[in-house]
Write an enzyme that holds these catalytic residues in place. Structure first.
Site, PDB file in Angstrom:
ATOM      1  CG  HIS A 194      -2.633 -47.811  -3.386  1.00 45.68           C
ATOM      2  ND1 HIS A 194      -2.065 -48.604  -4.344  1.00 45.68           N
ATOM      3  CD2 HIS A 194      -1.791 -47.840  -2.330  1.00 45.68           C
ATOM      4  CE1 HIS A 194      -0.940 -49.107  -3.878  1.00 45.68           C
ATOM      5  NE2 HIS A 194      -0.753 -48.658  -2.664  1.00 45.68           N
ATOM      6  CE  LYS A 650      11.977 -45.105  -6.977  1.00 41.75           C
ATOM      7  NZ  LYS A 650      12.359 -43.711  -7.124  1.00 41.75           N
TER       8      LYS A 650
END
EC number: 4.1.1.31
Length: 1004
Positions: A194, A650
């Site tokens: 991550h 997004k």
């Protein structure tokens, strides 16, 4: 002083920090009030420990100011008080701090939130154990059928195996149907690294130690006073050691550091948890479906992107992936060696007192010929103990396999098998003695088990080991390769230009590309010359496929068979990968053979809409179709497809993204049905709501009927691994709810799937939401400047927390180059959380305003349609975290003067949308306030509500100093005699980022 007084600090501070994490945090099982009482009772200990540590580690006056700051930020301190005055008091207290004290404050509040997080994890684990215990006491006779209970298809509270099987029995689900599903069930959880995994591994270790001590302190009420005092002193000591540990990464972690971090959860928790999961399944099944046979094959396995995901990460080289595979294999071999040694100690059965199967005795004779040294050493001791003798041979083969694996790791992937120099004891009469596949190891174990069973004996440790072998094999987790689609087309363009073809690949139209690729796939002629020096990018692209072939050659196809193509747009994107795989020997279209599963990742809304047409063109091609793998001869060919939540969100906002993914699943499943293909959908869910996160149980139940069918693959993001898999019972909770959700979705036909009118309504909502979101995010010329100035995005990029860059293109500042994870991280830190809700209110309002009856329809959808209820639940949870007062402070303090008017307009748009969304969500849920229906979650909200606010003020102050271009370091304020460098200010800012991430239980 380090801070100027804020221009605006209004009252409410909303329900800001409230935070049930967006990522998958298991809800406390049982009544919310009970979980709330647990939290209240145990919080006293944690707060007392925190205060004790501060008083012992900080100067007295500083400790008192920190405790005063905490007191001012508590919700109870505000009852009957003016909240504005409390905010002003917080600001004044922070104004008195120099940088050193500000850094201490950031560290103190970060520590507080991390202790609370550990406490809540322990409560979640204890609640799960309590539910398992109570479930054993409540048999089905205790629970008469309730005709007024909601249909199972609409129940979205997590269920245990026992609860689900009892419900299924009451619904008359046939045992044969359940058994068939279990035989075919394929759940795959894929761990990822991550880019915003904020907590150092060293600190994670401290957290686990504190969690263990808390468990010991609270688990046994019969402990004496002296025992409890001893544990409390150990807790204080461990927290003080934690306090003196640096929270920030001192260097950027390497890919192999990230591999080690991810594999820790397998070593410490999952390796032992998975057999427990199977035992719980068997026990629960026996109560409701005693005649159902549980297959030995694993129904839940693991994958990993850590060390193999090269999309945007130049650090992931072919050599790194090779070493990752070797590392995973070595870890598994070590566990198997230990397990076999324990079995050998246990299985002391003598032939004088027990029968032994003929196949086992025959295998011992073969082993004697292959391993004369082992026979010489062990025969005298184990002459009458065949199981111990067999396990001695097994142990020897495992150790030889370890030796071989070590050689492979050291030699690297480019060394051919004949280039290795094996020790003499690896070969006997030309036969390799190490295990060449996990099937050979499993066969030896099954010989032992079958012999025991034939004499009416069982051995639970052996059954456990066999189950682990089925799940983890020698690979531990399958590695998925991921690469961006342009890398393949660029490589083929360079190749065709070198070959001087009539038309270079880059100059071809899509139909020309498809035709050329199909022709090349069907010829056996090599395409790529071996002695050419390519550009670094093309050389690496080609090398990945060659490394994959070598990896499968040595370790078998299970280690790495999936190739994910990010940013898939067209048919040629998949055919390019197949052609490159053919050149490496992974694919042979002429023979209809493939050792690589090519998986398109459809990420943007446009690509999701285009996905069914792309896949129909591919599945209609005999060349492509013949390369699809078959799980077995009886099962249809398998096509895996990945759906991207992050980039679609997004791109078009939360509501539009979720609806387009929902619609794409239905269309793709319809296509698969028509084509006679089995479909496995791979959900690229992130940790936050803005990237597809949220409770997994609800998410799986919200999938359209017929799209799961026992098969699902889901990413488990690096930032949520600690919250889901750091404790054994938490891991079991998550694994059990994953499994029960897949079973429920697959077995219970959802009679309340969307009607045509519901679909039309959702299409309108998605369209309006997308339009409003894009108007702000993509079409407002000042939004990029707003995001860069008002959020700590630039400082986030300086955190040494990942081997992967935050942006796709180095140095780029535009929105398109920014990855979805830091995009969400920045909005979360500044308390807007915009990607997770913006646009929803406008869409809902337009629907209600067009027809007043639509509000009743929306309420019915919330009650009856799991998909819509999931959407509203996620938005409600996110809204409870938004703090626009603090967000406004970020804007006014950090925004440049020349942007003030433009930023005010943007903030007004956001504020209006927030109010609209909040009002309509409450109207739909019928609740008086956000999260009112979940008392346990609401308590967590209240606990964190304002406590996180001082960190926000501290962060703004430090960012303002850090970014002040008119005042170069050293910096000095009146009343502050210290001189600060930019590195010191940056360190302070990064510590506040750590603290806020801990308070929010979420990064990106």
């Amino acid at each position: 002083m380090i801070m100027a007084k804020p221009e605006s600090t209004s009252a409410s501070m909303q329900q800001s920090s409230a935070q049930k994490t967006d990522c998958e945090q298991p809800r406390a099982i049982g009544e919310g009030q009970q979980a709330g009482r647990l939290l209240q009772n145990r919080l006293e200990l944690v707060e007392d420990l925190w205060q004790t540590v501060l008083r012992s580690e900080c100067p007295p006056d500083q400790a008192e100011r920190l405790l005063r700051l905490k007191q001012l930020s508590e919700p109870l301190a505000l009852e009957g008080a003016d909240e504005n005055s409390a905010s002003r008091a917080i600001v004044l207290l922070i104004q008195e701090m120099d940088l050193a004290e500000a850094i201490t404050a950031a560290r103190a509040f970060s520590l507080y939130f991390q202790l609370v997080n550990i406490l809540e994890q322990r409560i979640e684990e204890d609640s799960y154990l309590a539910s398992m215990s109570s479930g054993k006491e409540n048999n089905r006779q205790d629970k008469p059928y309730d005709p007024f209970a909601p249909p199972l298809a609409t129940q979205t509270d997590p269920a245990t195996f026992r609860e689900l099987f009892e419900r299924l029995r009451r619904l008359n689900v046939p045992p044969a149907q359940l058994e068939t599903l279990l035989q075919e069930m394929d759940i795959r959880l894929v761990f990822t690294a991550h880019p915003t995994e904020i907590v150092r591994h060293t600190v994670r270790h401290k957290q686990r130690k504190v969690a263990s001590l808390l468990q010991q302190f609270q688990s046994d009420p019969t402990k004496s006073t002296s025992e409890k005092e001893s544990l409390r002193l150990q807790l204080e000591e461990e927290i003080r050691l934690w306090w003196r540990t640096d929270e920030l990464h001192q260097f950027k972690p390497s890919v192999l550091d990230e591999v080690d971090y991810a594999l820790h959860y397998f070593q410490q928790v999952l390796f032992d948890a998975m057999p427990q999961l199977r035992r719980r399944l068997i026990t629960a099944m026996a109560e409701s479906y005693p005649d159902v046979h549980i297959p030995q094959a694993a129904f839940c396995t693991f994958g990993s992107w850590v060390g193999s995901d090269r999309d945007g990460n130049p650090s992931v080289t072919p050599e790194i992936t090779w070493r990752t595979a070797c590392y995973q294999r070595q870890l598994m071999l070590e566990r198997y060696v230990n397990a076999v040694q324990k079995l050998r100690d246990q299985l002391s059965i003598s032939m004088q007192w027990s029968q032994v199967s003929t196949p086992l005795l025959e295998s011992l004779e073969m082993d004697r010929l292959r391993f004369p040294e082992v026979y010489e050493e062990r025969a005298a001791r184990y002459r009458l103990e065949p199981y111990r003798l067999k396990l001695s041979y097994t142990l020897e083969r495992l150790k030889l396999t370890q030796h071989r694996n070590q050689q492979l790791a050291e030699a690297g992937w480019q060394t051919p098998p004949e280039g290795l120099n094996p020790s003499p004891n690896l070969i006997n009469a030309g036969e390799a003695l190490h295990y060449k596949s996990v099937a050979e190891f499993r066969s030896d174990l099954e010989l032992i088990r079958n012999s025991l069973v034939s004499t009416d004996l069982s051995c639970e440790p052996l059954d456990t080991l066999l189950n682990q072998v089925h799940i983890f094999a020698f690979s531990l987790a399958s590695l998925d390769i991921r690469q961006e689609s342009n890398r393949h087309s660029d490589a083929l363009d360079e190749l065709t230009r070198y070959l001087n073809l009539p038309k270079a690949y880059g100059d071809m139209a899509e139909n020309e590309r498809v035709q050329w690729l199909m022709e090349e796939l069907q010829t056996r002629r090599p395409l790529i010359p071996s002695a050419v020096i390519w550009s670094p990018s093309t050389a690496e692209t080609v090398a990945v496929f060659r490394m994959l072939h070598r990896l499968q050659e040595e370790f078998g196809s299970r280690i790495c068979r999936t190739y994910v193509i990010s940013m898939s747009h067209t048919v040629s994107d998949l055919l390019e990968v197949l052609l490159l795989a053919k050149e490496a020997g992974l694919v042979d279209p002429a023979a209809g053979h493939a050792e690589l599963l090519v998986v398109p990742l459809f990420e943007t809304v446009e690509d999701l809409q285009r996905a069914p047409a792309v896949m129909e063109a591919l599945l209609s091609s005999p060349v492509y179709r013949n390369l699809l793998p078959r799980v077995s001869e009886q099962v249809q060919p398998l096509q895996e497809l990945m759906l991207g939540y992050s980039d679609s969100n997004k791109d078009s906002g939360f509501l539009s993204s979720n609806w387009e993914i929902h619609q794409a699943q239905i269309a793709l499943q319809d296509l698969a049905n028509r084509q006679g293909v089995a479909l496995r959908l791979f959900h690229g869910r992130g940790g936050s709501v803005g990237r597809g996160g949220g409770p997994a149980y609800q998410a799986i139940l919200a999938q359209p009927s017929g799209t799961v069918r026992g098969r699902i693959k889901i990413t488990e993001q690096g930032e949520v691994l600690a919250s889901k898999y750091s404790l054994p019972e938490l891991a079991l909770y998550n694994l059990e709810t994953f499994t029960t959700a897949v079973l429920q979705n697959s077995l219970v036909t959802n009679q309340l799937d969307a009607t045509p009118s519901w679909n039309q309504l959702m299409t309108r909502l998605a369209g309006r939401s997308r339009e409003h979101y894009r108007a702000l995010v993509h079409n407002n010329p000042d939004l990029v400047a707003f995001f860069q100035q008002v959020t700590p995005i630039e400082e986030i990029s300086k955190l040494q927390i990942s081997s992967r860059p935050a942006r796709r293109k180095s140095g780029a500042k535009d929105l398109s180059s920014l990855r979805a994870i830091p995009w969400v991280f920045g909005w979360t830190q500044s308390r807007f959380l915009l990607p997770s809700w913006f646009g929803v209110g406008t869409a809902l309002a337009a629907e209600v305003e067009s027809d007043a009856d639509q509000l009743d329809l929306l309420r019915r959808l919330h009650q009856r349609w799991p998909f819509f209820r999931m959407l509203i639940s996620k938005v409600e949870m996110t809204l409870s975290k938004v703090d626009l007062d603090l967000a406004h402070h970020y804007m006014t303090s950090l925004g440049r003067e020349d942007y003030r008017e433009a930023f005010n307009r943007i903030f007004e748009i956001i504020e209006t949308e927030y109010s609209l969304t909040r009002r309509l969500v409450l109207n739909i849920t019928g609740q008086p306030r956000l999260l009112a229906a979940d008392p346990a979650l609401q308590l967590s909200v209240d606990l964190r509500n304002r406590t996180i606010v001082p960190l926000g003020f501290l962060q703004v102050a430090l960012l303002r100093k850090l970014r002040d271009q008119n005042r170069q370091p050293p910096m000095n304020d009146a009343g502050d005699g210290r001189t600060y460098s930019r590195s010191e200010l940056l360190r302070g800012a990064l510590l506040t980022i750590n603290g806020i991430a801990a308070g929010m239980r979420n990064t990106g």
